[in-house]
Design a protein around this motif. Structure first.
Motif, short mmCIF file in Angstrom:
data_model
loop_
_atom_site.label_atom_id
_atom_site.label_comp_id
_atom_site.label_asym_id
_atom_site.label_seq_id
_atom_site.Cartn_x
_atom_site.Cartn_y
_atom_site.Cartn_z
N LEU A 67 3.38 -5.69 7.14
CA LEU A 67 3.31 -5.02 8.44
C LEU A 67 3.75 -5.98 9.56
N ARG A 82 17.96 -0.63 2.85
CA ARG A 82 17.51 -2.02 2.86
C ARG A 82 18.13 -2.75 1.68
N GLU A 136 7.48 -6.50 9.33
CA GLU A 136 8.17 -5.28 9.75
C GLU A 136 8.18 -5.14 11.27
N ARG A 137 7.08 -5.56 11.90
CA ARG A 137 6.98 -5.44 13.35
C ARG A 137 8.05 -6.25 14.08
N ILE A 162 0.84 -1.20 0.00
CA ILE A 162 0.00 0.00 0.00
C ILE A 162 0.88 1.27 0.00
N ASP A 189 7.51 3.41 0.67
CA ASP A 189 8.67 3.80 1.49
C ASP A 189 9.74 2.72 1.51
N ILE A 190 9.30 1.46 1.56
CA ILE A 190 10.27 0.37 1.67
C ILE A 190 11.05 0.23 0.37
N GLU A 246 -0.30 -10.71 1.33
CA GLU A 246 -1.11 -9.49 1.47
C GLU A 246 -0.28 -8.36 2.08
N PRO A 247 -0.69 -7.10 1.84
CA PRO A 247 0.02 -5.97 2.45
C PRO A 247 0.12 -6.09 3.98
N MET A 248 -0.90 -6.70 4.59
CA MET A 248 -0.88 -6.82 6.04
C MET A 248 0.28 -7.69 6.53
N SER A 288 13.58 2.97 0.21
CA SER A 288 14.62 3.01 1.23
C SER A 288 15.96 2.50 0.70
#
Lengths: 202, 202
Positions: B95, B80, B98-99, B64, B73-74, B90-92, B77
């Motif tokens: 996340l 990276r 990344e967490r 997204i 952004d990724i 999925e985009p989720m 970057s």
């Protein structure tokens, strides 16, 4: 590292503000909506905007009505007894009792519950309109259906002390074991209530 | 008897259409919003309307992005590694990974998973753009992070068969016991995977 674009973050935050939706469910909902057809989020947005604009409260019982309507469907219904009045905390409780199909009287919604700690006394909820309504003399029995919580109990007691002297019968929803419960797993207070409120099998 | 005014009913139905929200939670949310300050529902409505209008997908990895932004952004970057690529459904999932803070490469979001029963083949998800991206030669390892489900497994196998011949190392997220699990309560399949994938303690 910021990984969620601002519009997604904003939606996650708005969802997470709702009761019962934690940060994880909130992001699951946001990502679901990102993938779902546009209509799903647009319809929800429309429903949210119209909620407050198109609803109001019945001027007699304080249940939810359509905006501009003076009285709710239940207050207007001529098939329901005026002699029996069920007093509940919230509009949602009306819905729950209606679903049982076991009640044919009218309602009064308090729009809250007495809670001195939170600064909520009799004047902050709809107790005065209830007493005014009872003075008209049509109601013969008041069923107090506040929650079986500390505040609900205090409110019930307060109402009983105000209403009983008016010569109106006051009752309260039975407390005891929920249908389908296991006695061995029932909590102590519930079991105590079930014992002290034991019902004759005659 | 109709007990919910139409605007409340509409909101309950819209909420109940979301995943993980049943009819009961949906009406609890609607009644909560009726009682909450207007801003709560208005902000949620605004966030919903802006969600689709203000977001898009990264043209490279399909994560997204803000609307109008070509790359996320990724992808932008420079800190990276370009040599390692994590492929998620999925985009989720981006996340979630990344967490952990444990991954410093780039991503590729498939926007789905192979599922012949539902008519979803390689052309329906972002597999072709992934293969095109790999042909550029920068990526040395692909970590396949599809879900440990039947469809996720099939997708991983399909990708491995297409990517390995390109001379790129292909790995998959480890399967085994989740942290904090009890072996006695672990399901048979997980335990089987944990056994066959046992890790050397050297």
């Amino acid at each position: 590292m910021k990984t969620l674009p601002a519009p997604v973050e904003a939606l996650v935050e708005s969802f997470a503000r709702l009761p019962g939706i934690g940060p994880k469910s909130a992001s699951r909902l946001a990502f679901y909506l990102l993938k779902a057809p546009d209509e799903v989020s647009i319809e929800l947005a429309k429903a949210l905007e119209e909620l407050k604009a198109n609803t109001g409260h019945c001027s007699r019982c304080f249940n939810i009505t359509l905006a501009g309507e003076e009285l709710c469907d239940i207050c207007l219904s001529e098939n329901r007894s005026e002699a029996i009045l069920c007093v509940v905390e919230e509009p949602m409780d009306v819905l729950a009792i209606e679903r049982t199909g076991a009640y044919q009287g009218k309602y009064h919604v308090l729009m809250g519950v007495l809670s001195p700690i939170d600064g909520i006394g009799p004047d902050q909820i709809k107790i005065f309109p209830l007493l005014e309504r009872l003075k008209l003399g049509e109601v013969k029995e008041v069923i107090i259906a506040t929650n079986p919580s500390m505040e609900g109990d205090a409110t019930a007691l307060y109402l009983q002390q105000r209403i009983a002297p008016m010569g109106i019968k006051v009752s309260r929803l039975a407390r005891g074991l929920p249908v389908g419960a296991d006695i061995e797993y029932a909590d102590q207070n519930t079991l105590q209530r079930a014992l002290s409120g034991r019902q004759s099998m005659d």
